[in-house]
Design a protein around this motif. Structure first.
Motif, PDB file in Angstrom:
ATOM      1  N   THR A   1       1.139  -1.169   0.029  1.00 59.50           N
ATOM      2  CA  THR A   1      -0.142   0.002   0.409  1.00 59.50           C
ATOM      3  C   THR A   1       0.574   1.031   0.252  1.00 59.50           C
ATOM      4  N   GLY A   2       0.818   2.672  -0.745  1.00 56.55           N
ATOM      5  CA  GLY A   2       1.866   3.424  -0.994  1.00 56.55           C
ATOM      6  C   GLY A   2       0.957   4.435  -0.191  1.00 56.55           C
ATOM      7  N   TYR A   3       1.791   4.462   0.481  1.00 61.55           N
ATOM      8  CA  TYR A   3       1.376   6.026   1.543  1.00 61.55           C
ATOM      9  C   TYR A   3       1.961   7.192   1.833  1.00 61.55           C
ATOM     10  N   VAL A   4       0.908   8.159   2.037  1.00 56.81           N
ATOM     11  CA  VAL A   4       1.612   9.661   1.662  1.00 56.81           C
ATOM     12  C   VAL A   4       1.732   9.876   2.959  1.00 56.81           C
ATOM     13  N   GLN A   5       2.798  10.866   3.665  1.00 61.26           N
ATOM     14  CA  GLN A   5       3.223  11.236   5.081  1.00 61.26           C
ATOM     15  C   GLN A   5       3.918  12.694   5.341  1.00 61.26           C
ATOM     16  N   SER A   6       3.679  14.018   5.599  1.00 64.62           N
ATOM     17  CA  SER A   6       4.556  14.733   5.905  1.00 64.62           C
ATOM     18  C   SER A   6       3.938  15.657   6.882  1.00 64.62           C
TER      19      SER A   6
ATOM     20  N   PRO B   1       5.561  18.196  15.588  1.00 69.59           N
ATOM     21  CA  PRO B   1       5.368  18.847  13.989  1.00 69.59           C
ATOM     22  C   PRO B   1       3.659  18.490  13.588  1.00 69.59           C
ATOM     23  N   GLY B   2       3.623  19.108  13.017  1.00 69.73           N
ATOM     24  CA  GLY B   2       1.463  18.687  12.931  1.00 69.73           C
ATOM     25  C   GLY B   2       1.926  17.921  11.459  1.00 69.73           C
ATOM     26  N   ILE B   3       1.459  16.202  11.228  1.00 67.57           N
ATOM     27  CA  ILE B   3       1.530  15.706  10.008  1.00 67.57           C
ATOM     28  C   ILE B   3       0.009  15.374   9.259  1.00 67.57           C
ATOM     29  N   GLY B   4       1.048  15.762   8.202  1.00 67.22           N
ATOM     30  CA  GLY B   4      -0.515  14.859   6.791  1.00 67.22           C
ATOM     31  C   GLY B   4      -0.323  13.218   6.852  1.00 67.22           C
ATOM     32  N   THR B   5      -1.598  12.672   6.348  1.00 68.62           N
ATOM     33  CA  THR B   5      -0.527  11.554   5.961  1.00 68.62           C
ATOM     34  C   THR B   5      -2.033  11.106   5.269  1.00 68.62           C
ATOM     35  N   GLY B   6      -2.227  10.091   4.246  1.00 68.14           N
ATOM     36  CA  GLY B   6      -3.127   9.555   3.171  1.00 68.14           C
ATOM     37  C   GLY B   6      -3.240   8.555   4.460  1.00 68.14           C
TER      38      GLY B   6
ATOM     39  N   ALA C   1      -6.122  10.267  -2.821  1.00 68.84           N
ATOM     40  CA  ALA C   1      -5.885  11.633  -3.698  1.00 68.84           C
ATOM     41  C   ALA C   1      -6.504  13.052  -3.106  1.00 68.84           C
ATOM     42  N   THR C   2      -6.378  13.047  -2.349  1.00 67.52           N
ATOM     43  CA  THR C   2      -6.328  14.299  -1.307  1.00 67.52           C
ATOM     44  C   THR C   2      -4.721  14.792  -1.107  1.00 67.52           C
ATOM     45  N   ALA C   3      -4.207  14.315  -0.149  1.00 63.84           N
ATOM     46  CA  ALA C   3      -3.219  13.205   0.686  1.00 63.84           C
ATOM     47  C   ALA C   3      -2.211  13.515  -0.456  1.00 63.84           C
ATOM     48  N   GLN C   4      -1.796  12.998  -1.975  1.00 59.85           N
ATOM     49  CA  GLN C   4      -1.174  13.708  -2.860  1.00 59.85           C
ATOM     50  C   GLN C   4      -1.234  14.791  -3.174  1.00 59.85           C
ATOM     51  N   GLU C   5      -2.228  15.254  -3.618  1.00 56.60           N
ATOM     52  CA  GLU C   5      -2.290  16.680  -4.259  1.00 56.60           C
ATOM     53  C   GLU C   5      -1.593  17.786  -3.106  1.00 56.60           C
ATOM     54  N   LEU C   6      -2.409  17.858  -1.559  1.00 61.83           N
ATOM     55  CA  LEU C   6      -1.657  18.682  -1.238  1.00 61.83           C
ATOM     56  C   LEU C   6      -0.148  18.054  -0.406  1.00 61.83           C
ATOM     57  N   LEU C   7       0.332  17.400  -0.334  1.00 66.26           N
ATOM     58  CA  LEU C   7       1.522  16.904   0.516  1.00 66.26           C
ATOM     59  C   LEU C   7       2.577  16.529  -1.133  1.00 66.26           C
ATOM     60  N   ALA C   8       1.605  15.416  -1.586  1.00 59.06           N
ATOM     61  CA  ALA C   8       3.709  14.962  -2.189  1.00 59.06           C
ATOM     62  C   ALA C   8       2.943  15.862  -3.834  1.00 59.06           C
ATOM     63  N   ALA C   9       2.437  14.489  -4.713  1.00 62.49           N
ATOM     64  CA  ALA C   9       1.773  15.568  -6.487  1.00 62.49           C
ATOM     65  C   ALA C   9       1.594  14.723  -6.830  1.00 62.49           C
ATOM     66  N   PRO C  10       0.298  14.428  -7.440  1.00 67.51           N
ATOM     67  CA  PRO C  10      -0.861  13.634  -8.054  1.00 67.51           C
ATOM     68  C   PRO C  10       0.405  12.627  -8.198  1.00 67.51           C
ATOM     69  N   GLY C  11      -0.641  11.437  -8.327  1.00 68.00           N
ATOM     70  CA  GLY C  11      -0.050  10.020  -8.803  1.00 68.00           C
ATOM     71  C   GLY C  11       1.596   9.713  -8.549  1.00 68.00           C
ATOM     72  N   THR C  12       1.540   9.710  -7.538  1.00 71.30           N
ATOM     73  CA  THR C  12       3.400   9.631  -6.015  1.00 71.30           C
ATOM     74  C   THR C  12       2.610   9.574  -4.421  1.00 71.30           C
ATOM     75  N   PHE C  13       4.163   8.802  -4.481  1.00 69.82           N
ATOM     76  CA  PHE C  13       3.962   8.417  -2.695  1.00 69.82           C
ATOM     77  C   PHE C  13       5.019   8.740  -2.389  1.00 69.82           C
TER      78      PHE C  13
END
Length: 843
Positions: free
Chosen positions: A95-100, A119-124, A201-213
């Motif tokens: 499972t891909g994850y986004v965490q920043s 830190p204030g952490i955002g994650t998918g 999808a929202t986590a990728q848009e806000l914290l990384a880039a669309p289509g990335t983990f």
């Protein structure tokens, strides 16, 4: 001899208790520090282990950045990688994850929910719960305007399911509905951080880039070991990716944490060592005076056949009992110290969950330290006790031999010369290490302790010369009592001397740091307003874009923090735009050209250029955390300025090298004729949608930077109060034992007409003389230490020497007050002593 030891312990309970208190405080700090750091390590280790999948896959950094707040930003991976890993034999799920970091919750009061620096952490949202997220209420987020909060944040803010919450992200500000709460890890503890989960999808848009983990969480199939699975995944993926088992990932994170928080352990243990060092003087004084008071008793033991070894052993046995009892009490008090440290760090965001950890090493260290310090401090008095001649049992006027001070004076003189030489070398030589000054200062402290009996006589005569004129017989007796035993006076004053020397030295360093910050900002930075984050986190570049469009703003400069390798050496530097380089940073260019570096160029400071042997026009190899490499031309070399940093890169170049596309500082300059008040209001209106961002003029910015130094200095001085407290106990102990030693003398003074008030005054004045002697010695040593250390910290940004004269004068006055307070109980006890009983006492 065992009965003799126990009888003496029971006969001197109060005296030994005061000495034991010094052991208790010192051991308590050692034990408390170890308990706290073990608890800290346990909290994060458990968190890491419970929130890591069987195997973790992330982008392999070209190097590990060091020395930066929050570390380097995570590097994105193609989302298709998760499917490739899922096809590997032995993988149950991938499972891909986004965490920043960079996502903060705004409370119902409109303010950012405080994390105290955590830190204030955002994650998918991870549907497989491989990252340790467990839904405790509601449902998972499924749309852009839905989020799940961690339980602690939800409880702290009062937000419940169905409530609307405002969020700050590295991009735009976001309004969302709370659709659930989650528990992170087994305990739910986040060490003060907050956690917000978005749909993928929202986590990728806000914290990384669309289509990335940021990584892929991999779970092993039944019967497949983690190491075996990691080898299979690694073999299938090839180079450029970091594959780690749960144990490896947890160990790496724990090591990084230990490295970043290791200063806490060192910091606290240093002050524990100071407390024990100061406490050793009290123990030494106590046993010296107890032995002196028991001269006839020890001589009688020798006359009855006790050997020197037995007499020495009896005194050391008393010390051992005191050490064991003091260490036990100190260990128990250490739990309270650790609880206090946990509470204090919790107030600033570092919340530690669960019970305190008392490891076997803590118990061993507590007893080892307490016993060793106490027995060593009692050894010299024990040896002197063994030398009591049996004939002394038949005489009332026999006194313990004081011994010659020649050997001690010679040793002190040699140490003083060595320490002075090291200090001169450390301040005079270029690039001298700070350790040279520290070693020189330490040698001078030990020299002062060795020479203090010799120095005490002239000081007491001069400082006490006015006492007889002002207070008559009471003043004369106070001066003579202090002069009677210079060894005792010196040992008592030395405890206070150490504390005052440290307070003085750190006060000079702190004042010099504040002065240096003010001058550095004034000389190197030109800006009317500075926009920066109140929680030392980067923020959206949208702020700078909006400020650029305001009326009355002439220019807006941006600076970002970056990490690169320059010719193979990791370096933290600034990325700047053309406005920042030309108008904000007033560089003192010593070679080449200043201004903003263009694409393909960089600027470095003089220290970095000298260390690497670079000259203007050379090509420098630069590699980013993402592995991208560039060859940059060295455009110019500027005078070293810590407020500017060691190197400057263009923003675009920093972005290509994996730099975070978020601003750290925005510099605003007014247009000619624009009103500062109106422009500031307009800028504040822009940042109103970004509560973690604040607007400051240059004076406020300097005060903010100086406030950080003041806060650190306050913590240091608060810790040093412990050594001063122990020094006060030493003065109390010495005076109390001195009164007992002079019981008959006190009776005679009362018999010939000395009033109780005069007797109390005599003891108070004696205490003030002792305290002033220690304070003056400490001030002198502290001045040498502070001035010497400031001179070698020139390259670290402290290039202005400032001595806080007013604060040091107050410190001297407080030391005199310490003497008065320390004498209160011994003076009261002496004045209440029955005259006839005092006269009947044999000495």
């Amino acid at each position: 001899m065992r009965r003799v030891v126990w009888r003496n312990l029971l006969a001197h309970k109060v005296r030994l208790a005061l000495s034991g208190l010094a052991v208790v405080l010192g051991v308590a700090f050692v034990a408390g520090t170890l308990v706290f750091t073990d608890t800290l390590e346990r909290t994060f280790t458990a968190l890491f282990e419970s929130t890591t999948a069987d195997v973790d896959v992330s982008a392999e950094r070209a190097f590990e950045p060091t020395g930066a707040p929050g570390g380097a930003p995570p590097q994105p991976l193609d989302a298709a990688l998760a499917g490739q890993i899922a096809a590997v034999d032995g993988v149950a799920s991938a499972t891909g994850y986004v965490q920043s970091p960079g996502v903060y919750v705004i409370g119902p009061d409109g303010k950012v929910v405080a994390t105290g620096g955590a830190p204030g952490i955002g994650t998918g949202w991870d549907p497989a719960e491989g990252l340790g997220m467990t839904l405790t209420a509601g449902r998972a987020p499924a749309a852009r305007d839905e989020v799940v909060l961690d339980e602690a944040t939800a409880e702290r803010t009062g937000y419940g399911i169905g409530d609307t919450v405002e969020l700050l992200t590295p991009g735009p500000r976001l309004s969302a509905t709370v659709v659930g709460t989650l528990r992170f890890g087994e305990s739910g503890g986040l060490a003060g951080a907050s956690l917000v989960a978005f749909d993928t999808a929202t986590a990728q848009e806000l914290l990384a880039a669309p289509g990335t983990f940021h990584g892929v969480s991999v779970q092993a199939a039944d019967g497949v070991g983690r190491e075996e699975l990691a080898e299979r995944v690694d073999a299938a993926l090839g180079e450029g990716l970091a594959v780690a088992t749960r144990e490896e990932a947890s160990e790496k994170r724990t090591e990084q944490l230990a490295e970043s928080l290791g200063f806490i352990d060192v910091f606290l243990l240093v002050f524990a060592g100071i407390a024990l060092f100061v406490g050793s003087f009290i123990i030494l004084n106590t046993f010296s005076m107890l032995v002196a008071q028991r001269t006839r008793e020890l001589a009688l033991l020798r006359a009855l056949g006790a050997s020197r070894r037995q007499v020495t052993g009896s005194v050391l046995a008393e010390a051992l009992v005191l050490a064991v009892l003091g260490s036990t009490a100190g260990l128990l008090l250490g739990l309270a110290v650790a609880a206090g440290l946990r509470w204090a760090f919790g107030r600033v965001g570092l919340t530690l969950d669960g019970s305190l950890v008392v490891a076997p090493r803590t118990v061993v260290a507590a007893y080892a330290v307490g016993v060793l310090v106490t027995v060593l401090a009692a050894y010299l008095p024990a040896r002197r006790a063994a030398k009591v001649p049996p004939v002394a049992a038949l005489r009332d006027d026999h006194a313990m031999p004081d011994g010659s001070l020649r050997r001690r004076t010679r040793a002190g003189a040699v140490l003083g010369v060595a320490g002075g030489t090291a200090l001169v070398a450390g301040t005079a030589l270029d690039d001298a290490p700070a350790t040279l000054v520290l070693l020189g200062s330490l040698a001078l402290v030990v020299a002062a302790i060795a020479l203090s009996p010799v120095l005490a006589r002239p000081f007491l005569r001069v400082a006490g010369a006015a006492l007889p004129r002002i207070w008559g017989p009471a003043g004369r007796l106070a001066r003579e009592n202090a002069l009677r035993n210079p060894r005792r006076t010196a040992a008592t004053a030395s405890a206070l001397m150490v504390g005052v020397a440290l307070v003085t030295g750190f006060s000079i360093i702190g004042q010099s740091a504040n002065a240096s910050i003010g001058s550095a900002v004034a000389e190197r930075m030109r800006s009317d307003f500075i926009v920066s984050s109140a929680v030392t986190q980067p923020f959206s570049p949208q702020v700078a874009e909006e400020v650029r469009g305001l009326d009355g703003v002439a220019s807006v400069g941006v600076a970002r923090l970056g990490f690169v390798e320059l010719d193979g050496e990791p370096t933290m530097l600034f990325g700047v735009d053309e406005t920042t380089g030309d108008d904000v940073f007033a560089l003192d260019v010593i070679a080449g050209q200043g201004g903003a570096p263009a694409d393909g160029q960089l600027l470095v400071d003089a220290d970095l250029a000298r260390d690497r042997g670079w000259e203007v026009g050379e090509t420098v190899a630069v590699r980013g955390v993402n592995g991208e490499q560039r060859e940059l031309e060295l455009r110019g070399i500027y005078e070293t300025a810590p407020s500017v940093g060691p190197a400057l890169l263009p923003l675009a170049t920093l972005g290509e090298l994996g730099g975070e596309p978020l601003d750290r500082w925005v510099f605003v300059q007014l247009a000619e004729g624009a009103g500062a008040g109106a422009v500031r209001e307009a800028v504040e209106a822009v940042v109103a949608d970004h509560p973690i961002v604040s607007v400051k003029d240059m004076g406020e910015f300097v005060q903010e930077q100086q406030g950080q130094v003041a806060q650190l200095l306050m913590i240091i001085n608060a810790m040093l109060v412990l050594s001063v407290l122990i020094a006060v106990l030493g003065i109390v102990n010495t005076l109390a034992l001195s009164v007992l030693e002079r019981t008959r003398e006190v009776g005679l003074l009362r018999a010939v007409g000395m009033a109780r008030r005069q007797l109390r005054r005599t003891i108070r004045l004696e205490a003030v003389l002792i305290a002033l002697f220690g304070a003056v010695l400490g001030l002198g040593l502290g001045l040498v230490f502070g001035v010497g250390l400031v001179s070698v910290l020139d390259g670290q940004g402290i290039d202005e020497l400032a001595v806080p004269g007013g604060r040091l004068a107050v410190l001297l006055a407080v030391s005199a007050l310490v003497g008065v307070l320390a004498a209160a109980w011994p003076a009261h006890r002496a004045s209440r002593m029955p005259v006839l009983r005092a006269l009947a006492t044999a000495q």
